[in-house]
Design an enzyme around this catalytic site. Structure first.
Site, mmCIF file in Angstrom:
data_model
loop_
_atom_site.group_PDB
_atom_site.id
_atom_site.type_symbol
_atom_site.label_atom_id
_atom_site.label_comp_id
_atom_site.label_asym_id
_atom_site.label_seq_id
_atom_site.Cartn_x
_atom_site.Cartn_y
_atom_site.Cartn_z
ATOM 1 N N ASP A 43 -74.233 83.616 78.385
ATOM 2 C CA ASP A 43 -73.332 84.192 79.457
ATOM 3 C C ASP A 43 -72.098 83.554 79.607
ATOM 4 O O ASP A 43 -72.016 82.542 78.967
ATOM 5 C CB ASP A 43 -74.557 84.180 80.766
ATOM 6 C CG ASP A 43 -74.079 85.221 81.816
ATOM 7 O OD1 ASP A 43 -73.395 86.129 81.064
ATOM 8 O OD2 ASP A 43 -74.642 85.458 82.753
ATOM 9 N N ASN B 26 -77.833 95.127 77.776
ATOM 10 C CA ASN B 26 -76.327 94.890 76.689
ATOM 11 C C ASN B 26 -75.930 96.160 76.095
ATOM 12 O O ASN B 26 -74.868 96.317 75.649
ATOM 13 C CB ASN B 26 -76.307 93.620 75.846
ATOM 14 C CG ASN B 26 -76.279 92.465 76.740
ATOM 15 O OD1 ASN B 26 -76.785 91.344 76.359
ATOM 16 N ND2 ASN B 26 -76.013 92.461 77.937
HETATM 17 C C1 FPP Z 1 -72.532 87.804 77.972
HETATM 18 O O1 FPP Z 1 -71.331 87.507 78.201
HETATM 19 C C2 FPP Z 1 -72.840 87.799 76.579
HETATM 20 C C3 FPP Z 1 -73.429 88.847 75.691
HETATM 21 C C4 FPP Z 1 -73.537 89.953 76.166
HETATM 22 C C5 FPP Z 1 -73.763 88.426 74.413
HETATM 23 C C6 FPP Z 1 -73.813 87.383 73.666
HETATM 24 C C7 FPP Z 1 -74.296 87.333 72.174
HETATM 25 C C8 FPP Z 1 -73.393 87.038 71.146
HETATM 26 C C9 FPP Z 1 -72.000 86.385 71.353
HETATM 27 C C10 FPP Z 1 -74.085 87.313 69.918
HETATM 28 C C11 FPP Z 1 -74.405 86.111 69.296
HETATM 29 C C12 FPP Z 1 -76.028 86.137 69.016
HETATM 30 C C13 FPP Z 1 -76.312 85.674 67.735
HETATM 31 C C14 FPP Z 1 -77.661 85.518 67.655
HETATM 32 C C15 FPP Z 1 -75.198 85.198 66.678
HETATM 33 P P1 FPP Z 1 -70.564 88.445 79.261
HETATM 34 O O2 FPP Z 1 -69.687 89.246 78.529
HETATM 35 O O3 FPP Z 1 -71.665 88.926 80.116
HETATM 36 O O4 FPP Z 1 -69.423 87.319 79.755
HETATM 37 P P2 FPP Z 1 -69.526 87.130 81.611
HETATM 38 O O5 FPP Z 1 -70.934 86.696 82.118
HETATM 39 O O6 FPP Z 1 -68.246 85.998 81.631
HETATM 40 O O7 FPP Z 1 -68.998 88.437 82.152
#
Ligand code: FPP
Length: 156
Positions: free
Chosen positions: A12, A60
């Site tokens: 996150d 997501n």
């Molecule tokens: C949350 O950040 C994160 C995600 C929705 C996806 C994270 C996944 C990856 C980066 C893919 C990598 C995975 C592998 C196995 C390589 P957010 O956008 O919700 O951030 P925030 O909490 O600051 O809003």
């Protein structure tokens, strides 16, 4: 030092990380994905037995299409480079509802699990397409289809 047996990380904060730097959210996801390897290697080195990474939830999929496409690209790339972990003796497991991914991604995940199955070190679990509601639904389905008598105590 007291080392936890199991460390679980929810990926996150990528968006906030990017916003603070005046970068697009995508840059946050790229940085997040890049940071995984050092976490895996560190946990493995200090003796953590299981590391679980919550990488992509069922919720997501609701994100804008270009963000989801970008995340799929990142995950695909990550899978492509996973053989570089072989020498660290970690086992790799994917969990979540994998059926939502493309056939080549599923094949790749199966192939990786197989290739790493003889390793004896830390288990590195990657949850993709995971969700609390989904897990409850699947557990209920499994229970409903259990053979009669199974899961019951012998004299209970
Ligand atoms: C949350 O950040 C994160 C995600 C929705 C996806 C994270 C996944 C990856 C980066 C893919 C990598 C995975 C592998 C196995 C390589 P957010 O956008 O919700 O951030 P925030 O909490 O600051 O809003």
């Amino acid at each position: 030092m007291n080392i936890p047996k199991h460390v679980a990380i929810i990926m996150d904060g990528n968006g906030r990380w990017a916003r603070r730097r005046g970068l697009p959210r995508k840059a946050g996801h790229i940085a997040g994905a890049k940071s995984i390897k050092s976490v895996v290697l560190h946990c493995n080195k200090i003796g953590v037995k299981v590391l679980t990474l919550y990488a992509f939830s069922t919720e997501n999929w609701q994100r804008p299409k270009d963000e989801v496409d970008g995340l799929m690209k990142l995950i695909k790339n990550y899978l492509k480079n996973m053989r570089s972990y072989l020498k660290y003796n970690v086992k790799i497991r994917f969990f979540g509802d994998l059926s939502a991914f493309s056939e080549d991604m599923i094949d790749k995940m199966n192939q990786i699990e197989q290739e790493f199955s003889k390793n004896t070190g830390m288990v590195f679990g990657i949850a993709i397409n995971y969700g609390g509601r989904d897990e409850l639904k699947n557990a209920a389905k499994k229970i409903a289809f259990l053979e009669p008598g199974r899961n019951r105590r012998a004299n209970g």
